[in-house]
Structures are given as structure tokens and as C-alpha cells.
Motif scaffolding. Structure first.
Motif, PDB file in Angstrom:
ATOM      1  N   ASP A 170      -1.427   4.013   4.210  1.00 20.49           N
ATOM      2  CA  ASP A 170      -1.889   4.963   3.196  1.00 20.49           C
ATOM      3  C   ASP A 170      -1.476   6.389   3.543  1.00 20.49           C
ATOM      4  N   MET A 171      -1.691   6.786   4.789  1.00 24.80           N
ATOM      5  CA  MET A 171      -1.317   8.136   5.199  1.00 24.80           C
ATOM      6  C   MET A 171       0.182   8.375   5.020  1.00 24.80           C
ATOM      7  N   ALA A 172       0.981   7.382   5.389  1.00 26.70           N
ATOM      8  CA  ALA A 172       2.433   7.520   5.252  1.00 26.70           C
ATOM      9  C   ALA A 172       2.845   7.608   3.781  1.00 26.70           C
ATOM     10  N   GLY A 173       2.239   6.761   2.950  1.00 22.26           N
ATOM     11  CA  GLY A 173       2.580   6.766   1.529  1.00 22.26           C
ATOM     12  C   GLY A 173       2.185   8.057   0.834  1.00 22.26           C
ATOM     13  N   GLU A 174       0.983   8.549   1.140  1.00 18.04           N
ATOM     14  CA  GLU A 174       0.546   9.798   0.513  1.00 18.04           C
ATOM     15  C   GLU A 174       1.375  10.988   1.006  1.00 18.04           C
ATOM     16  N   ALA A 175       1.809  10.938   2.253  1.00 14.61           N
ATOM     17  CA  ALA A 175       2.687  11.999   2.763  1.00 14.61           C
ATOM     18  C   ALA A 175       3.991  12.028   1.970  1.00 14.61           C
ATOM     19  N   THR A 176       4.510  10.838   1.639  1.00 18.97           N
ATOM     20  CA  THR A 176       5.726  10.763   0.827  1.00 18.97           C
ATOM     21  C   THR A 176       5.480  11.320  -0.570  1.00 18.97           C
ATOM     22  N   TRP A 177       4.364  10.907  -1.187  1.00 13.02           N
ATOM     23  CA  TRP A 177       4.022  11.353  -2.548  1.00 13.02           C
ATOM     24  C   TRP A 177       3.896  12.873  -2.602  1.00 13.02           C
ATOM     25  N   VAL A 178       3.142  13.432  -1.682  1.00 17.51           N
ATOM     26  CA  VAL A 178       2.921  14.883  -1.662  1.00 17.51           C
ATOM     27  C   VAL A 178       4.226  15.624  -1.388  1.00 17.51           C
ATOM     28  N   THR A 179       5.009  15.138  -0.448  1.00 19.60           N
ATOM     29  CA  THR A 179       6.274  15.797  -0.121  1.00 19.60           C
ATOM     30  C   THR A 179       7.215  15.828  -1.322  1.00 19.60           C
ATOM     31  N   VAL A 180       7.292  14.707  -2.037  1.00 22.55           N
ATOM     32  CA  VAL A 180       8.184  14.633  -3.198  1.00 22.55           C
ATOM     33  C   VAL A 180       7.756  15.621  -4.279  1.00 22.55           C
ATOM     34  N   VAL A 208       0.855  -1.201   0.000  1.00 20.56           N
ATOM     35  CA  VAL A 208       0.000   0.000   0.000  1.00 20.56           C
ATOM     36  C   VAL A 208       0.883   1.240   0.000  1.00 20.56           C
ATOM     37  N   TYR A 209       1.891   1.245   0.865  1.00 18.79           N
ATOM     38  CA  TYR A 209       2.790   2.397   0.975  1.00 18.79           C
ATOM     39  C   TYR A 209       3.492   2.697  -0.352  1.00 18.79           C
ATOM     40  N   LEU A 210       4.073   1.677  -0.971  1.00 19.34           N
ATOM     41  CA  LEU A 210       4.833   1.895  -2.207  1.00 19.34           C
ATOM     42  C   LEU A 210       3.942   2.296  -3.376  1.00 19.34           C
ATOM     43  N   SER A 211       2.690   1.803  -3.373  1.00 14.82           N
ATOM     44  CA  SER A 211       1.786   2.137  -4.477  1.00 14.82           C
ATOM     45  C   SER A 211       1.242   3.559  -4.379  1.00 14.82           C
ATOM     46  N   ARG A 212       1.503   4.248  -3.274  1.00 20.69           N
ATOM     47  CA  ARG A 212       1.081   5.645  -3.151  1.00 20.69           C
ATOM     48  C   ARG A 212       1.992   6.566  -3.939  1.00 20.69           C
ATOM     49  N   TRP A 213       3.297   6.228  -4.022  1.00 22.76           N
ATOM     50  CA  TRP A 213       4.240   7.182  -4.602  1.00 22.76           C
ATOM     51  C   TRP A 213       5.247   6.552  -5.567  1.00 22.76           C
ATOM     52  N   LEU A 214       5.805   5.399  -5.213  1.00 16.84           N
ATOM     53  CA  LEU A 214       6.823   4.821  -6.084  1.00 16.84           C
ATOM     54  C   LEU A 214       6.201   4.188  -7.322  1.00 16.84           C
ATOM     55  N   PHE A 215       5.089   3.482  -7.127  1.00 19.74           N
ATOM     56  CA  PHE A 215       4.344   2.863  -8.226  1.00 19.74           C
ATOM     57  C   PHE A 215       2.933   3.445  -8.262  1.00 19.74           C
ATOM     58  N   SER A 216       2.841   4.761  -8.278  1.00 21.43           N
ATOM     59  CA  SER A 216       1.546   5.437  -8.103  1.00 21.43           C
ATOM     60  C   SER A 216       0.471   5.069  -9.127  1.00 21.43           C
ATOM     61  N   LEU A 242       9.403   8.783 -15.228  1.00 19.41           N
ATOM     62  CA  LEU A 242       9.922   7.892 -14.203  1.00 19.41           C
ATOM     63  C   LEU A 242       8.809   7.104 -13.537  1.00 19.41           C
ATOM     64  N   SER A 243       7.688   7.762 -13.241  1.00 15.43           N
ATOM     65  CA  SER A 243       6.567   7.090 -12.596  1.00 15.43           C
ATOM     66  C   SER A 243       6.025   5.966 -13.474  1.00 15.43           C
ATOM     67  N   GLY A 244       5.842   6.242 -14.756  1.00 10.94           N
ATOM     68  CA  GLY A 244       5.354   5.222 -15.676  1.00 10.94           C
ATOM     69  C   GLY A 244       6.332   4.069 -15.818  1.00 10.94           C
ATOM     70  N   LEU A 245       7.619   4.395 -15.871  1.00 11.02           N
ATOM     71  CA  LEU A 245       8.648   3.368 -15.998  1.00 11.02           C
ATOM     72  C   LEU A 245       8.669   2.452 -14.782  1.00 11.02           C
ATOM     73  N   LEU A 246       8.576   3.035 -13.597  1.00  8.91           N
ATOM     74  CA  LEU A 246       8.590   2.234 -12.373  1.00  8.91           C
ATOM     75  C   LEU A 246       7.359   1.334 -12.279  1.00  8.91           C
ATOM     76  N   ALA A 247       6.204   1.855 -12.666  1.00  7.83           N
ATOM     77  CA  ALA A 247       4.982   1.047 -12.632  1.00  7.83           C
ATOM     78  C   ALA A 247       5.084  -0.122 -13.596  1.00  7.83           C
TER      79      ALA A 247
END
Length: 201
Positions: free
Chosen positions: A139-149, A107-115, A171-176
Motif C-alpha cells: 500500500d505504501m509503495a502504491g500510494e507513493a507512486t500515485w502521489v508522485t504521478v 494492492v499496489y496496482l489498485s493504488r494508482w493504475l486502477f485507482s 485514462l484512470s476510468g478507462l484502465l479501471a
């Protein structure tokens, strides 16, 4: 890019809130680009940085909760409907498999790394019956990372926002795509390992 800047200029943080909310429901909204623009406006002093980040984060978290709720409450109907659409059904099934395999960290990684996978993971977590407090926390932790980045990049590189948007989008598309490819490779490897055993039964 001009349309996104116009939306932020006209509606401010309300546009950011709505953009991240809708994108987490798998609607085609350029939320990452909107956060970059919001960060750039904060750097110029037109918007408050913490208000920009807060609006984007709350919108994303609420959107994820709606997606999770849809999966939890209407899981059977949703699974049946997607089964009639093979491509969507396959994507949802992969998301369910990954949610069971990765759990909260998925859940965490899919918020920002593999959004791009995030909305499907929301549904899958609900269908799989992941406990809501666990989902909510990751979810809260992952979205905090996404928004911060993204807001942070927009703030730091306000003068090069178009170039940063292109790099971040690619980069986002490539990682997904990489995550899906790796997952499929692992699945095929496991299946091939099981094949000889089944052949002797």
C-alpha cells in the motif's frame, strides 16, 4: 476545477490530506485533481512540494488502513450487508477474487493504475485475511507512486492543469473498466473450460 482550487487556496495541505483520506474510503472526492492542483501551487511557490506530496501520501495511506481494518474486523457483517445489495456484493466479490489471485501486486496496482478499484481492494484484503504487514508495505509503495504521478504532473504542467486533469481522469476510468473487463473475460473463459468436464460427470 474552481472549487478544488479554492479548497487548496483556503486550506492548503490540510485539504489534500483530507481529500486523499476520504477518497480511499470510496467517498466521491476528486483527490487526483486536488493533487494536480497541489502540484501546480507548489510550482508557483505558494506551497512546498514535499509538504504537498507528504500530506497527500499520509492521507491516502491512512484511509487505506481504515478500509482494510473495516474489512478485517467487520468482514462478516459487511459481506452479509453487501449480499443484500447485489451490485455492491458483486463488486466486492470481484475485488476479493482479484486480491486472492494477485496478492500484494494487486494492492499496489489498485493504488494508482486502477485507482477506482482501490477502496474495494482495501475491504477485500481485510476480509480475505491478507497479513497486515504485507498489505501495508504494498500500500505504501502504491500510494507513493500515485502521489508522485499526480503531484508531479501538476508541478510539471502547472500552466495546463485543466487539460492534464481531463486526460488523467479519462485514462484512470478507462484502465479501471479495462481491468474489470479483462477479469470478467478470464473468469468466463475458465468457466467455459470447466463446463465440458462437468457435463460428463
Amino acid at each position: 476545477m474552481e472549487t478544488v482550487l479554492s479548497l487548496i487556496t483556503t486550506y492548503g495541505v490540510a485539504a489534500l490530506f483530507l481529500g486523499t483520506f476520504l477518497s480511499c474510503l470510496a467517498l466521491p472526492v476528486p483527490s487526483s485533481l486536488m493533487m494536480l492542483a497541489g502540484g501546480a501551487f507548489a510550482a508557483s511557490g505558494d506551497l512546498d512540494l514535499y509538504t504537498v506530496a507528504g500530506a497527500a501520501w499520509v492521507g491516502a495511506v491512512l484511509g487505506d488502513q481504515v478500509g482494510y481494518g473495516i474489512g478485517r474486523i467487520g468482514g462478516r457483517h459487511l459481506t452479509g450487508w453487501m449480499a443484500r445489495h447485489p451490485k455492491r456484493g458483486a463488486i466486492l466479490q470481484k475485488a476479493q477474487d482479484k486480491t486472492r489471485e494477485w496478492g500484494g501486486i494487486g494492492v499496489y496496482l489498485s493504488r494508482w493504475l486502477f485507482s477506482p478499484l482501490g477502496p474495494y481492494v482495501n475491504l477485500a484484503a481485510g476480509i480475505a485475511g491478507m497479513r497486515w504487514p504485507r498489505f501495508f508495505g504494498w500500500d505504501m509503495a502504491g500510494e507513493a507512486t500515485w502521489v508522485t504521478v499526480y503531484v508531479g504532473l501538476g508541478y510539471a504542467f502547472a500552466n495546463q492543469i485543466s487539460a492534464i486533469a481531463d486526460i488523467a481522469g479519462n485514462l484512470s476510468g478507462l484502465l479501471a473498466a479495462g481491468a474489470v473487463t479483462i477479469g470478467l473475460g478470464i473468469w468466463l473463459w475458465r468457466r467455459s473450460g470447466k463446463a465440458p468436464k462437468n457435463a460428463h460427470i
